[in-house]
Design a protein around this motif. Structure first.
Motif, PDB file in Angstrom:
ATOM      1  N   UNK A   1     -36.397 -70.117  -1.590  1.00 33.38           N
ATOM      2  CA  UNK A   1     -36.584 -71.340  -2.115  1.00 33.38           C
ATOM      3  C   UNK A   1     -36.773 -70.520  -3.561  1.00 33.38           C
ATOM      4  N   UNK A   2     -37.173 -69.506  -3.670  1.00 32.86           N
ATOM      5  CA  UNK A   2     -36.994 -69.158  -5.398  1.00 32.86           C
ATOM      6  C   UNK A   2     -35.445 -69.126  -5.454  1.00 32.86           C
ATOM      7  N   UNK A   3     -34.382 -68.759  -4.983  1.00 31.41           N
ATOM      8  CA  UNK A   3     -33.235 -68.669  -5.859  1.00 31.41           C
ATOM      9  C   UNK A   3     -32.704 -70.477  -6.001  1.00 31.41           C
ATOM     10  N   UNK A   4     -32.686 -71.239  -4.720  1.00 33.47           N
ATOM     11  CA  UNK A   4     -32.849 -72.286  -4.522  1.00 33.47           C
ATOM     12  C   UNK A   4     -33.038 -73.010  -6.014  1.00 33.47           C
ATOM     13  N   UNK A   5     -34.871 -72.613  -6.352  1.00 35.98           N
ATOM     14  CA  UNK A   5     -35.226 -73.757  -7.531  1.00 35.98           C
ATOM     15  C   UNK A   5     -34.606 -72.576  -8.893  1.00 35.98           C
TER      16      UNK A   5
ATOM     17  N   UNK B   1     -31.477 -71.643  -9.842  1.00 35.64           N
ATOM     18  CA  UNK B   1     -29.843 -72.493  -9.849  1.00 35.64           C
ATOM     19  C   UNK B   1     -30.381 -73.652 -10.392  1.00 35.64           C
ATOM     20  N   UNK B   2     -31.471 -74.826  -9.632  1.00 38.94           N
ATOM     21  CA  UNK B   2     -31.521 -75.768  -9.982  1.00 38.94           C
ATOM     22  C   UNK B   2     -32.169 -75.653 -11.654  1.00 38.94           C
ATOM     23  N   UNK B   3     -32.243 -75.139 -12.122  1.00 39.69           N
ATOM     24  CA  UNK B   3     -32.894 -74.857 -13.540  1.00 39.69           C
ATOM     25  C   UNK B   3     -35.149 -75.262 -13.541  1.00 39.69           C
ATOM     26  N   UNK B   4     -35.087 -74.992 -11.706  1.00 39.21           N
ATOM     27  CA  UNK B   4     -37.027 -75.344 -12.306  1.00 39.21           C
ATOM     28  C   UNK B   4     -37.851 -73.697 -12.138  1.00 39.21           C
TER      29      UNK B   4
ATOM     30  N   UNK C   1     -33.543 -57.901  -5.095  1.00 43.17           N
ATOM     31  CA  UNK C   1     -32.803 -58.870  -5.574  1.00 43.17           C
ATOM     32  C   UNK C   1     -30.838 -58.688  -5.858  1.00 43.17           C
ATOM     33  N   UNK C   2     -30.070 -59.442  -4.885  1.00 42.01           N
ATOM     34  CA  UNK C   2     -28.657 -59.097  -5.758  1.00 42.01           C
ATOM     35  C   UNK C   2     -28.230 -59.463  -6.644  1.00 42.01           C
ATOM     36  N   UNK C   3     -28.794 -60.957  -6.954  1.00 44.47           N
ATOM     37  CA  UNK C   3     -28.167 -61.836  -7.641  1.00 44.47           C
ATOM     38  C   UNK C   3     -28.843 -61.109  -9.170  1.00 44.47           C
ATOM     39  N   UNK C   4     -27.969 -61.129 -10.557  1.00 43.14           N
ATOM     40  CA  UNK C   4     -28.006 -61.419 -11.588  1.00 43.14           C
ATOM     41  C   UNK C   4     -29.224 -62.776 -12.316  1.00 43.14           C
ATOM     42  N   UNK C   5     -30.799 -61.973 -12.720  1.00 41.86           N
ATOM     43  CA  UNK C   5     -31.505 -63.614 -11.836  1.00 41.86           C
ATOM     44  C   UNK C   5     -30.730 -64.904 -13.272  1.00 41.86           C
ATOM     45  N   UNK C   6     -30.832 -63.513 -14.468  1.00 44.67           N
ATOM     46  CA  UNK C   6     -30.568 -65.027 -15.367  1.00 44.67           C
ATOM     47  C   UNK C   6     -29.381 -65.206 -16.274  1.00 44.67           C
ATOM     48  N   UNK C   7     -27.972 -64.597 -14.788  1.00 38.65           N
ATOM     49  CA  UNK C   7     -27.318 -65.908 -15.073  1.00 38.65           C
ATOM     50  C   UNK C   7     -27.551 -67.155 -14.225  1.00 38.65           C
TER      51      UNK C   7
ATOM     52  N   UNK D   1     -30.509 -68.642 -13.304  1.00 39.09           N
ATOM     53  CA  UNK D   1     -31.001 -69.831 -13.321  1.00 39.09           C
ATOM     54  C   UNK D   1     -30.241 -70.696 -14.438  1.00 39.09           C
ATOM     55  N   UNK D   2     -30.346 -72.105 -13.490  1.00 34.90           N
ATOM     56  CA  UNK D   2     -29.959 -72.853 -14.638  1.00 34.90           C
ATOM     57  C   UNK D   2     -28.116 -73.195 -13.597  1.00 34.90           C
TER      58      UNK D   2
END
Length: 699
Positions: free
Chosen positions: A248-252, A254-257, A1-7, A9-10
């Protein structure tokens, strides 16, 4: 995944990190105190938070805000207002006040109220819930709120949920102090709701009126293959499904889910998503948001996410597992048995309190999952039965037996699993198996309430569970509060022993699908409330009204209003289903039957015109069979129309619901048999809708 997940997330959540950076230190501390301790929020703090929220939201592209709430439906509600405020010189500024943050005014009479509000009594209020973080979605700042009427009645699911959490916090903390754990300041309940769902192609979906209007197929013959090969569960994800799950994971996130697990479920086209647990209030909000995002992301992929409990006949439906536990402010899970559960007094007393609560309030737990859709699942060898029982596993059951019989529990040895191949690692075997047929199963350090339907809010089950457990914990505290410290251990032992003896009838570790268990449950005096109309009258039983009013979870009027809302909802759903079925069969399916009869008859005539003595027996047999089915369908339609009209005219809400359940639903089932039989004889090209094989195997 290209995105930095910790950044990532939320990143769209007004969370603790954002609050700490945006708020003055004293305002941040005041807000945190409100969130963690439930203290009153002063207006100056609300004003400071509002300014920070607006600043953060506009920095992230938001132009509007909305008070997001959960009325007495299975969906959320929202009214969007922009941040703009005219300055008088033709210009605007972006403004948002503390008053706008803490209070909104939707029209209360336009939502289900069960008689609490008349149509002309329109005013209602939404009130900010600071314990659930605000978030940004589609350019709008969403503020989680409670919803009440002008006269203060709760018209939503959040208000009683917060009341139940506060009640359990108070009672559990008190009991912990009595038994010697005086450091605990608060007890929170936590929930991790697993979510099952189906994915179907959007273009195929749009051709099915039953899916569009009802969320489930009302007619449709089985596909040649269903789930019998057991090859879909945990199978490799198809590319289209994998792409959907990724987005779906990415969108969730972002919303801190905290979406954690994803996999194929048992039935074809069925899947599951499971999050990491969170405090109950936040978990409920997150699950509502998850269902909404699932549908939105599916649409972008040319798919439709079906959340109905039983979209397709003949294969498994979808549920939702409510993983529930209690945790102290120090992060200690009260339902963690540790390595020696027989010696863990704190665990055992709360374990037996939960067992007692489930036994004494099994009826309202059953009601908390009751719906027209879920009635198709419960007891259908794909979900737990309608009888509520508790699974503990062998070790805990033996621990409780030893206490009941005043025997020493030697404990179970850790067992190393040796699978046989030397290259495979050894690992320690769990001390309990998993029981998928149990409605309420202990699974290591939590209880898994497995009866919930996939489409429902998880608020109601947790309101019931929190309140019932709080009552039993309160009773324990009353019995122990005056016991001297040197006699406390013996008193707790006797209390646990008596509770086991009184409530062991609800413990069952076997196969919940068997007829023998249903018979045994009846002998034990357990409820078997098979349908929603069977269950709902228990909601207004004296003992249940007493429970909820005692702890101010609901007023008597709020209890009665929900009873009326749920009955009306059940009847309305079946009325819509009946009308949809009549329209599909009368306007779409029967013309297909007649068109095919004409086509077959024309073929027979054409054959005869070419070869006069050629046989047309096969055409005649098919025409006769289709004609007979068409007659059955026409008769079935007449019966269904007439019985639906009678049910609709029944004024008493309970009698109305029972008429739909016992008569209308039965008519629909009978009509479906004839329609499905005819469907198998007609070529797909002449059918007015896509069949099960296309719906279930096209994605």
């Amino acid at each position: 995944m290209a995105q930095n997940i910790p950044e990532l997330y939320g990143s769209l959540v007004f969370n603790d990190k954002v609050m700490r950076s945006k708020l003055p230190k004293d305002m941040y501390k005041a807000l945190k105190k409100t969130i963690e301790s439930g203290t009153h929020l002063e207006l100056d703090v609300a004003n400071s938070v509002a300014v920070a929220m607006k600043e953060w939201a506009t920095e992230n592209g938001a132009t509007h805000y909305t008070h997001w709430f959960q009325p007495m439906t299975n969906v959320t509600a929202e009214k969007h207002d922009s941040f703009i405020s005219p300055t008088g010189d033709g210009q605007v500024i972006m403004d948002f006040s503390g008053k706008e943050l803490v209070k909104g005014e939707p029209d209360a009479s336009s939502f289900p109220s069960g008689g609490l509000r008349a149509t002309f009594e329109a005013r209602g209020y939404t009130a900010w819930d600071p314990t659930s973080p605000a978030f940004i979605k589609d350019g709008t700042l969403y503020i989680p709120t409670a919803f009440c009427s002008y006269s203060g009645e709760a018209l939503d699911k959040k208000t009683p949920l917060l009341r139940s959490m506060q009640t359990l916090d108070k009672e559990a903390t008190n009991l912990l102090h009595i038994i010697g754990n005086k450091d605990v300041k608060h007890v929170n309940t936590t929930v991790g709701p697993e979510q099952e769902y189906f994915l179907v192609d959007k273009e195929l979906y749009k051709q099915r009126k039953d899916l569009v209007f009802c969320g489930r197929t009302l007619i449709g013959a089985p596909a040649p293959k269903g789930q019998e090969m057991e090859d879909h569960y945990f199978g490799a994800l198809k590319p289209r499904v994998a792409a959907y799950m990724h987005d779906l994971d990415v969108e969730l996130w972002k919303l801190g889910i905290p979406a954690k697990t994803k996999h194929n479920e048992v039935a074809p086209a069925q899947h599951e998503l499971a999050p990491v647990f969170d405090t109950t209030n936040v978990a409920v909000d997150h699950n509502q948001l998850t269902m909404e995002v699932m549908k939105k992301v599916a649409d972008k992929h040319g798919l439709v996410c079906l959340l109905h409990e039983k979209p397709f006949e003949g294969i498994n439906g979808s549920g939702k597992h409510n993983n529930w536990s209690m945790i102290t402010d120090a992060g200690v899970n009260i339902l963690d048995p540790g390595k020696t559960p027989a010696e863990n007094t704190q665990f055992l007393i709360f374990l037996t309190a939960v067992i007692k609560a489930v036994d004494e309030y099994a009826d309202v737990l059953r009601i908390s999952v009751a719906s027209a859709g879920n009635d198709h699942r419960l007891g259908a060898n794909e979900a737990p039965p309608a009888v509520v029982s508790v699974f503990l596993g062998d070790e805990l059951t033996e621990v409780l037996k030893s206490i009941e019989n005043d025997e020493y529990f030697a404990g179970s040895r850790a067992v190393q699993m040796d699978i046989g191949a030397k290259v495979l690692p050894h690992f320690v075997k769990d001390n309990t198996d998993r029981n998928r047929t149990s409605p309420f199963a202990f699974t290591g350090n939590k209880f898994e309430f497995r009866m919930l339907g996939s489409e429902a809010s998880v608020a109601n089950p947790n309101i019931i569970l929190n309140t019932a457990v709080a009552e039993c914990v309160h009773q324990f505290a009353e019995q122990l509060k005056d016991v001297p410290e040197d006699k406390m251990e013996d008193a707790i032992h006797e209390l646990i022993k008596k509770t086991i003896i009184d409530h062991k009838r609800v413990i069952f570790n076997g196969n919940g699908y068997t007829d023998e268990w249903i018979e045994e449950a009846t002998k034990r005096g357990l409820f078997n409330l098979k349908s929603t109309p069977d269950a709902l009258p228990q909601w207004i039983a004296d003992k249940n009204i007493e429970l909820f009013t005692k702890y101010h979870i609901f007023t008597k009027e709020e209890i009665e209003s929900r009873y009326e809302i749920w009955l009306e909802s059940y009847s309305k759903i079946l009325n819509i289903e009946s009308n949809t079925m009549v329209e599909m069969v009368q306007k779409d399916f029967l013309p297909s039957v007649f068109a095919y009869i004409d086509k077959v008859a024309a073929t027979a005539v054409a054959k005869k015109s070419v070869v006069s003595d050629v046989s047309t027996a096969s055409e005649g047999k098919l025409i006769k069979e289709l004609s007979q089915l068409a007659d059955e369908i026409s008769t079935g339609l007449e019966t269904l129309r007439a019985d639906t009209a009678k049910a609709l005219a029944t004024e008493d809400p309970l009698a109305n619901a029972k008429a739909y359940q016992t008569v209308v639903l039965s008519d629909m089932d009978e009509l479906r048999k004839s329609v499905d039989a005819a469907e198998t004889l007609i070529p797909d090209a002449l059918l007015p809708y896509p069949t099960y094989d296309k719906l279930l195997f096209s994605v």
